[in-house]
Design a protein around this motif. Sequence first.
Motif, mmCIF file in Angstrom:
data_model
loop_
_atom_site.group_PDB
_atom_site.id
_atom_site.type_symbol
_atom_site.label_atom_id
_atom_site.label_comp_id
_atom_site.label_asym_id
_atom_site.label_seq_id
_atom_site.Cartn_x
_atom_site.Cartn_y
_atom_site.Cartn_z
ATOM 1 N N SER A 1 0.827 -1.200 0.000
ATOM 2 C CA SER A 1 0.000 0.000 0.000
ATOM 3 C C SER A 1 0.866 1.256 0.000
ATOM 4 C CB SER A 1 -0.929 0.000 1.215
ATOM 5 O OG SER A 1 -1.677 1.192 1.261
ATOM 6 N N ALA A 2 1.856 1.293 0.873
ATOM 7 C CA ALA A 2 2.741 2.453 0.949
ATOM 8 C C ALA A 2 3.567 2.607 -0.327
ATOM 9 C CB ALA A 2 3.664 2.328 2.165
ATOM 10 N N ALA A 3 4.080 1.501 -0.851
ATOM 11 C CA ALA A 3 4.880 1.554 -2.075
ATOM 12 C C ALA A 3 4.037 2.024 -3.254
ATOM 13 C CB ALA A 3 5.488 0.181 -2.365
ATOM 14 N N GLY A 4 2.809 1.536 -3.340
ATOM 15 C CA GLY A 4 1.913 1.963 -4.413
ATOM 16 C C GLY A 4 1.555 3.436 -4.300
ATOM 17 N N ASP A 5 1.319 3.901 -3.080
ATOM 18 C CA ASP A 5 1.034 5.322 -2.869
ATOM 19 C C ASP A 5 2.218 6.185 -3.295
ATOM 20 O OD1 ASP A 5 -1.455 4.697 -1.842
ATOM 21 O OD2 ASP A 5 -0.896 5.071 0.264
ATOM 22 N N PHE A 6 3.427 5.723 -2.976
ATOM 23 C CA PHE A 6 4.637 6.450 -3.361
ATOM 24 C C PHE A 6 4.739 6.544 -4.886
ATOM 25 C CE2 PHE A 6 9.067 6.477 -4.671
ATOM 26 C CZ PHE A 6 9.554 7.571 -3.990
ATOM 27 N N LEU A 7 4.558 5.409 -5.572
ATOM 28 C CA LEU A 7 4.635 5.404 -7.033
ATOM 29 C C LEU A 7 3.540 6.276 -7.635
ATOM 30 C CD1 LEU A 7 5.914 4.347 -9.652
ATOM 31 C CD2 LEU A 7 4.274 2.458 -9.545
ATOM 32 N N LEU A 8 2.334 6.146 -7.146
ATOM 33 C CA LEU A 8 1.225 6.928 -7.669
ATOM 34 C C LEU A 8 1.476 8.426 -7.515
ATOM 35 C CD1 LEU A 8 -1.596 6.937 -8.904
ATOM 36 C CD2 LEU A 8 -2.524 6.712 -6.599
ATOM 37 N N GLU A 9 1.928 8.843 -6.355
ATOM 38 C CA GLU A 9 2.225 10.261 -6.132
ATOM 39 C C GLU A 9 3.351 10.735 -7.041
ATOM 40 O OE1 GLU A 9 1.956 14.087 -4.945
ATOM 41 O OE2 GLU A 9 0.524 12.485 -4.514
ATOM 42 N N GLY A 10 4.395 9.920 -7.179
ATOM 43 C CA GLY A 10 5.514 10.304 -8.041
ATOM 44 C C GLY A 10 5.098 10.441 -9.493
ATOM 45 N N LEU A 11 4.364 9.459 -10.016
ATOM 46 C CA LEU A 11 3.925 9.523 -11.411
ATOM 47 C C LEU A 11 2.909 10.634 -11.628
ATOM 48 C CD1 LEU A 11 3.634 5.727 -12.292
ATOM 49 C CD2 LEU A 11 5.475 7.324 -12.917
ATOM 50 N N HIS A 12 2.039 10.855 -10.645
ATOM 51 C CA HIS A 12 1.084 11.954 -10.743
ATOM 52 C C HIS A 12 1.817 13.294 -10.810
ATOM 53 C CE1 HIS A 12 -2.543 14.289 -10.287
ATOM 54 N NE2 HIS A 12 -1.973 14.928 -9.298
ATOM 55 N N SER A 13 2.843 13.440 -10.007
ATOM 56 C CA SER A 13 3.631 14.673 -9.998
ATOM 57 C C SER A 13 4.301 14.917 -11.347
ATOM 58 C CB SER A 13 4.687 14.590 -8.886
ATOM 59 O OG SER A 13 5.503 15.729 -8.889
ATOM 60 N N VAL A 14 4.894 13.869 -11.911
ATOM 61 C CA VAL A 14 5.553 14.004 -13.218
ATOM 62 C C VAL A 14 4.522 14.348 -14.290
ATOM 63 C CG1 VAL A 14 6.863 12.806 -15.021
ATOM 64 C CG2 VAL A 14 7.465 12.475 -12.621
ATOM 65 N N SER A 15 3.385 13.662 -14.290
ATOM 66 C CA SER A 15 2.380 13.919 -15.324
ATOM 67 C C SER A 15 1.729 15.296 -15.167
ATOM 68 C CB SER A 15 1.318 12.819 -15.348
ATOM 69 O OG SER A 15 0.531 12.845 -14.197
ATOM 70 N N ALA A 16 1.614 15.787 -13.944
ATOM 71 C CA ALA A 16 1.057 17.126 -13.724
ATOM 72 C C ALA A 16 2.024 18.212 -14.193
ATOM 73 C CB ALA A 16 0.716 17.321 -12.242
ATOM 74 N N GLU A 17 3.307 17.982 -13.988
ATOM 75 C CA GLU A 17 4.303 18.981 -14.386
ATOM 76 C C GLU A 17 4.607 18.936 -15.881
ATOM 77 O OE1 GLU A 17 8.655 20.605 -12.959
ATOM 78 O OE2 GLU A 17 7.521 19.232 -11.678
ATOM 79 N N TYR A 18 4.471 17.754 -16.483
ATOM 80 C CA TYR A 18 4.779 17.573 -17.901
ATOM 81 C C TYR A 18 3.611 16.872 -18.609
ATOM 82 C CZ TYR A 18 9.515 18.622 -16.368
ATOM 83 O OH TYR A 18 10.621 19.227 -15.828
ATOM 84 N N PRO A 19 2.431 17.509 -18.641
ATOM 85 C CA PRO A 19 1.250 16.837 -19.192
ATOM 86 C C PRO A 19 1.355 16.488 -20.680
ATOM 87 C CG PRO A 19 0.797 19.154 -18.810
ATOM 88 C CD PRO A 19 2.143 18.860 -18.200
ATOM 89 N N ASP A 20 2.171 17.197 -21.415
ATOM 90 C CA ASP A 20 2.334 16.892 -22.841
ATOM 91 C C ASP A 20 3.256 15.701 -23.078
ATOM 92 O OD1 ASP A 20 0.691 19.030 -23.484
ATOM 93 O OD2 ASP A 20 2.367 20.414 -23.772
ATOM 94 N N ASN A 21 3.986 15.287 -22.038
ATOM 95 C CA ASN A 21 4.988 14.235 -22.190
ATOM 96 C C ASN A 21 4.738 12.990 -21.359
ATOM 97 O OD1 ASN A 21 6.543 17.134 -22.066
ATOM 98 N ND2 ASN A 21 7.118 15.904 -23.827
ATOM 99 N N CYS A 22 3.783 13.045 -20.440
ATOM 100 C CA CYS A 22 3.533 11.912 -19.555
ATOM 101 C C CYS A 22 2.048 11.857 -19.217
ATOM 102 C CB CYS A 22 4.361 12.066 -18.279
ATOM 103 S SG CYS A 22 4.174 10.710 -17.104
ATOM 104 N N ARG A 23 1.448 10.721 -19.482
ATOM 105 C CA ARG A 23 0.035 10.532 -19.163
ATOM 106 C C ARG A 23 -0.092 9.365 -18.187
ATOM 107 N NH1 ARG A 23 -3.249 8.866 -24.023
ATOM 108 N NH2 ARG A 23 -2.124 6.973 -23.586
ATOM 109 N N LEU A 24 -0.777 9.601 -17.108
ATOM 110 C CA LEU A 24 -1.004 8.584 -16.088
ATOM 111 C C LEU A 24 -2.447 8.096 -16.199
ATOM 112 C CD1 LEU A 24 -0.194 7.005 -13.532
ATOM 113 C CD2 LEU A 24 -0.859 9.034 -12.213
ATOM 114 N N THR A 25 -2.617 6.799 -16.365
ATOM 115 C CA THR A 25 -3.937 6.196 -16.431
ATOM 116 C C THR A 25 -4.061 5.200 -15.280
ATOM 117 O OG1 THR A 25 -3.918 6.379 -18.837
ATOM 118 C CG2 THR A 25 -5.524 4.872 -17.875
ATOM 119 N N ILE A 26 -5.138 5.310 -14.534
ATOM 120 C CA ILE A 26 -5.367 4.437 -13.387
ATOM 121 C C ILE A 26 -6.647 3.643 -13.618
ATOM 122 C CG2 ILE A 26 -5.773 4.321 -10.901
ATOM 123 C CD1 ILE A 26 -4.352 7.112 -10.802
ATOM 124 N N GLU A 27 -6.533 2.345 -13.493
ATOM 125 C CA GLU A 27 -7.684 1.430 -13.609
ATOM 126 C C GLU A 27 -7.917 0.788 -12.259
ATOM 127 O OE1 GLU A 27 -7.985 -1.770 -16.546
ATOM 128 O OE2 GLU A 27 -6.516 -0.610 -17.694
#
Length: 105
Positions: A76-102
Amino acid sequence: MVLDQAGLLRSCQVEGHAHSGLPGDDIVCAAVSVLTRTLLGVLSQREDIRVRGSIPERGHFSMEAEYSPQGREYLSAAGDFLLEGLHSVSAEYPDNCRLTIERRS
């Protein structure tokens, strides 16, 4: 990224290149690579989490995780860390990184 109904990380897949810089100097690719490879390495060391992953070529990464009851909190903690990190990258670089969550059961 695939989460189960409880919000726990079940799998993650990265495809393609960000094209935000020259090959070898692409900050978006570097950030995503560090986040995902570190997650794979950390989870692989746990006896209560079984992880299968592959990095078949540059720009591609996949992993699947299964856990025992003892590994639930750590995953749970590891997944939260990854999700936050990828969300941060995609928010800062929306034209270059898209995060999709299922969410799957």
